[in-house]
Design a protein around this motif. Structure first.
Motif, short mmCIF file in Angstrom:
data_model
loop_
_atom_site.label_atom_id
_atom_site.label_comp_id
_atom_site.label_asym_id
_atom_site.label_seq_id
_atom_site.Cartn_x
_atom_site.Cartn_y
_atom_site.Cartn_z
N ALA A 417 0.92 -1.04 0.08
CA ALA A 417 -0.02 0.01 0.11
C ALA A 417 1.02 1.32 0.03
O ALA A 417 0.62 2.26 -0.81
CB ALA A 417 -1.14 0.02 1.15
N GLU A 438 -5.26 1.03 -4.83
CA GLU A 438 -5.10 1.32 -3.15
C GLU A 438 -6.25 1.18 -2.31
O GLU A 438 -6.09 0.65 -1.29
CB GLU A 438 -4.41 2.94 -3.13
N GLU A 442 -6.50 -1.26 0.99
CA GLU A 442 -6.82 -1.03 2.24
C GLU A 442 -7.86 -1.75 2.82
O GLU A 442 -7.82 -2.22 4.03
CB GLU A 442 -7.09 0.41 2.24
N SER A 446 -7.65 -4.21 6.27
CA SER A 446 -8.70 -4.26 7.29
C SER A 446 -9.30 -5.45 7.72
O SER A 446 -9.36 -5.89 8.69
CB SER A 446 -9.79 -3.12 6.93
#
Length: 573
Positions: A417, A438, A442, A446
């Motif tokens: 990332a 991106e 992410e 998570s």
């Protein structure tokens, strides 16, 4: 018909034949030339026969019973060397066995009560007794005696005679008296020493018969000492008196053995009654208490063998240390090749084989039943321990996966990332695809973090249950009423955490935890339907706990109880 009844009948017949032989030539009979001699002859012989018949009923004393029959037969045989008999076989047996009774009684005393010679001194004394009384005094003397050349033309033939040498016969007879005297003194000293140095329990069991036997051997030794000067066993007035003392001692010996049989029967019935009184209300401690009361040792333990190893457990499947600590001793109870139990008690309680036999006779079935029950409990405990180890191994594997995800895959995704972000910053033109990549990356990070926390949160291991639940409450509708900030075993903390995490997912949840009396109790209340908790219920049952649910209207309360001591012990195993 039992063999002992046949032996008893043979002994009675032998006594009657002996009376007939003694009356053939009354002047050569010790019994008929002594005051009340016939009563002494039959009284002592029949007393031994009755004692052998009664004592031989006990399984552990059958050998002793056979030795008592042998002693009774040997008591009658000295009358058989009467010249008035017309049978050369009877006459020859009388010459060979006229002094054998002390050897037979000595064998019985040395082997009492089990009928086996337990030490090399006992075996040496038993062999020496037969060698002296039968080999030297009997056959050895008779080998140089031909009655026809000694003035007894009507005497039966002596089958043992190999030569006619009266002087050598006298020398052998004198040697036999001397050796017999030494043997009797050694026998008396050995039996007295063994009686004095034995345990109180053994003295209570064998003391009275041994004292009577010592009285008999003392009278025989006095007769031998009286015969030392003349060089042969005679039948004068003093010999007759000593012979009557011997008869009385043998009667007392037989009576003491019968008393021991009666006492053993009473002890067996007493223990059997105690065991029967337990009935269907028996608990793992009641049989131990009954035997401890019977033996007078309140600290007595019963250890049952489990499996093929050296593991021993009590009735509640708790391990028992063997060998026992200093000041205690262990006695193994066996029936044939079967190891029933091992008693741990104070020294001296079960030194006598008869005491062990009495205990087995009265309580064997109860001990067998409790042994099977203890074995099943031990197997159940081993199964639970195995399940607990599996639970612990599963927790360790989840912890390892969480660590691998955090230190491996998650770190790589974060690095990727950062690389995408640097690449987008350096680009001079809009890069929509980089923005999408991106965003997806992410989201993947998570989800990976959420998955790692679900496997095994780091806070649970590092900070404990209370902190881990507080962290869980920051992301869910979870209200924590009371959770002690103390540490429990890993498997207990992880079990409660998994239960709360499962029930609080997408539901309003309330949780409280308390621990008392060695048990942790977690109350979890949720609104709405209860999720599937089958796997957690199995986990809690494996840890010897329980999971209970109660529903009222639209609210469900789940209670989980976990034993802290048991869970901690199992996880360490």
């Amino acid at each position: 018909m039992p063999i002992r009844l046949l032996l008893f009948g043979a002994g009675v017949a032998l006594s009657l034949v002996t009376v007939v032989i003694a009356r053939a030539e009354r002047g050569f009979s010790t019994a008929l030339t002594t005051s009340h001699g016939l009563s002494a002859l039959l009284g002592a012989g029949w007393a031994l026969l009755i004692g052998a018949l009664a004592f031989g009923r006990r399984t552990s004393a059958r050998r002793t019973g056979l030795l008592l029959f042998l002693a009774a037969y040997a008591w009658f045989l000295p009358e058989w060397d009467n010249p008035g008999t017309t049978s050369s076989v009877v006459f020859s047996l009388g010459l060979a066995l006229n002094a054998a009774c002390p050897a037979a009684v000595g064998h019985m005393a040395l082997a009492y009560p089990g009928g086996r010679l337990g030490s090399w001194p006992a075996r040496a004394l038993a062999v020496a007794g037969y060698a002296i009384t039968v080999g030297v005094q009997g056959v050895g003397t008779a080998a140089y005696f031909r009655p026809q050349t000694q003035g007894c033309s009507e005497c039966p033939r002596n089958w043992w005679a190999v030569a006619d040498a009266s002087a050598r016969a006298q020398s052998v007879a004198s040697l036999g008296v001397q050796a017999g005297t030494a043997w009797l003194l050694a026998l008396i000293i050995f039996l007295a020493f063994r009686l004095v140095t034995s345990s109180p329990a053994a003295r209570r069991s064998t003391g009275l018969p041994m004292l009577c036997a010592l009285g008999y051997f003392t009278a025989v030794a006095a007769s031998y000492i009286h015969s030392l000067n003349r060089g042969f066993l005679g039948s004068d007035a003093r010999d007759g008196q000593l012979w009557q003392v011997q008869a009385g001692a043998l009667c007392l010996l037989a009576a003491s053995l019968i008393v021991e049989v009666v006492r053993a029967g009473l002890r067996q019935r007493e223990l059997t009654r105690l065991v029967i009184d337990l009935g269907g209300t028996a608990t793992p401690s009641r049989l131990r208490e009954a035997i401890a009361e019977r033996l007078g040792d309140p600290d007595l333990q019963i250890a049952y063998p489990v499996g093929a190893g050296d593991l021993h457990v009590d009735a509640a499947a708790n391990p028992v240390a063997l060998p026992p600590p200093h000041g205690r001793t262990a006695t193994t109870l066996r029936r044939g090749d079967s190891h029933i139990a091992t008693l741990v008690h104070r020294p001296g309680l079960l030194d006598s084989p008869s005491a062990i036999e009495d205990l087995l006779s009265g309580a064997r079935m109860a001990l067998e039943h409790e042994r099977l029950h203890a074995e099943s409990l031990a197997q159940l405990a081993a199964l639970r321990a195995s399940g607990a180890r599996i639970v612990t191994a599963g927790d360790e594997e989840r912890r390892r996966l969480e660590r691998d995800l955090h230190d491996g895959a998650q770190q790589r995704l974060v690095s990727l990332a950062l690389g995408l972000r640097l690449l987008r910053m350096r680009s001079t033109t809009p890069a929509r695809r980089l923005d999408l990549a991106e965003a997806e990356l992410e989201q993947a990070v998570s989800e990976l973090r959420r998955l790692a926390r679900g496997l095994h949160p780091v806070l649970l291991k590092e900070a404990g249950l209370a902190v881990a639940l507080e962290a869980l409450g920051q992301t869910r509708d979870l209200r924590i009423e009371d959770v002690p900030r103390v540490r429990y075993s890993d498997v207990v903390e992880s079990t409660v955490y998994l239960l709360v995490a499962r029930m609080s997912e997408n539901r309003s949840t309330t949780v409280s935890v308390d621990s008392r009396d060695g048990q942790l109790t977690a109350h979890v209340t949720v609104k709405g339907r209860l999720p599937d908790l089958t796997d957690l219920a199995d986990r809690i049952t494996t840890l010897e706990g329980e999971l209970i649910s109660h529903t009222e209207q639209d609210e469900t309360r789940v209670t989980a109880r976990l034993p802290l001591r048991c869970a901690g012990r199992l996880t360490r195993g």
